[in-house]
Design a protein around this motif. Structure first.
Motif, PDB file in Angstrom:
ATOM      1  N   MET A   1       0.847  -1.170   0.000  1.00  0.00           N
ATOM      2  CA  MET A   1       0.000   0.000   0.000  1.00  0.00           C
ATOM      3  C   MET A   1       0.896   1.238   0.000  1.00  0.00           C
ATOM      4  O   MET A   1       1.811   1.347   0.795  1.00  0.00           O
ATOM      5  CB  MET A   1      -0.877  -0.041   1.259  1.00  0.00           C
ATOM      6  N   ASN A   2       0.631   2.159  -0.895  1.00  0.00           N
ATOM      7  CA  ASN A   2       1.457   3.351  -1.007  1.00  0.00           C
ATOM      8  C   ASN A   2       0.552   4.566  -1.198  1.00  0.00           C
ATOM      9  O   ASN A   2      -0.196   4.634  -2.164  1.00  0.00           O
ATOM     10  CB  ASN A   2       2.422   3.208  -2.183  1.00  0.00           C
ATOM     11  N   PHE A   3       0.606   5.501  -0.233  1.00  0.00           N
ATOM     12  CA  PHE A   3      -0.175   6.736  -0.312  1.00  0.00           C
ATOM     13  C   PHE A   3       0.770   7.915  -0.180  1.00  0.00           C
ATOM     14  O   PHE A   3       1.721   7.871   0.596  1.00  0.00           O
ATOM     15  CB  PHE A   3      -1.202   6.815   0.831  1.00  0.00           C
ATOM     16  N   ASN A   4       0.502   8.956  -0.915  1.00  0.00           N
ATOM     17  CA  ASN A   4       1.255  10.200  -0.782  1.00  0.00           C
ATOM     18  C   ASN A   4       0.278  11.289  -0.359  1.00  0.00           C
ATOM     19  O   ASN A   4      -0.820  11.393  -0.897  1.00  0.00           O
ATOM     20  CB  ASN A   4       1.921  10.591  -2.100  1.00  0.00           C
ATOM     21  N   PHE A  24      -6.417   9.082   6.950  1.00  0.00           N
ATOM     22  CA  PHE A  24      -5.012   8.685   6.895  1.00  0.00           C
ATOM     23  C   PHE A  24      -4.650   7.887   8.148  1.00  0.00           C
ATOM     24  O   PHE A  24      -3.957   6.875   8.078  1.00  0.00           O
ATOM     25  CB  PHE A  24      -4.138   9.940   6.764  1.00  0.00           C
ATOM     26  N   LEU A  25      -5.141   8.339   9.302  1.00  0.00           N
ATOM     27  CA  LEU A  25      -4.900   7.612  10.559  1.00  0.00           C
ATOM     28  C   LEU A  25      -5.583   6.250  10.537  1.00  0.00           C
ATOM     29  O   LEU A  25      -5.041   5.265  11.047  1.00  0.00           O
ATOM     30  CB  LEU A  25      -5.379   8.442  11.745  1.00  0.00           C
ATOM     31  N   ILE A  30      -4.143   3.910  13.480  1.00  0.00           N
ATOM     32  CA  ILE A  30      -3.667   4.727  14.595  1.00  0.00           C
ATOM     33  C   ILE A  30      -4.869   5.335  15.297  1.00  0.00           C
ATOM     34  O   ILE A  30      -5.716   5.972  14.663  1.00  0.00           O
ATOM     35  CB  ILE A  30      -2.731   5.848  14.099  1.00  0.00           C
ATOM     36  N   ASP A  31      -4.949   5.119  16.611  1.00  0.00           N
ATOM     37  CA  ASP A  31      -5.968   5.755  17.440  1.00  0.00           C
ATOM     38  C   ASP A  31      -5.293   6.946  18.114  1.00  0.00           C
ATOM     39  O   ASP A  31      -4.515   6.767  19.052  1.00  0.00           O
ATOM     40  CB  ASP A  31      -6.483   4.771  18.486  1.00  0.00           C
TER      41      ASP A  31
END
Length: 55
Positions: A1-4, A24-25, A30-31
């Motif tokens: 998975m690759n996001f910019n 994005f979190l 991520i919490d």
């Protein structure tokens, strides 16, 4: 998975902050209310990593 994600810093009191969108979190699992993050610098990169929750 690759996001910019291109972001600019915003002034927050006497500091600078970068606003991270909730999606994005979520992708990173991520919490922001519970998880601790580790921030380091490597060359000219800021690296933010989720600390493991090993107990």
């Amino acid at each position: 998975m690759n996001f910019n994600l291109d972001k600019k810093f915003v002034k927050l009191g006497r500091s600078w902050a970068m606003i991270i969108p909730p999606w994005f979190l979520k992708i990173l699992e991520i919490d922001p209310e519970q998880d601790e993050m580790s921030i380091s610098i490597e060359k000219k990169r800021i690296i933010i990593e989720k600390k493991s929750n090993k107990k």
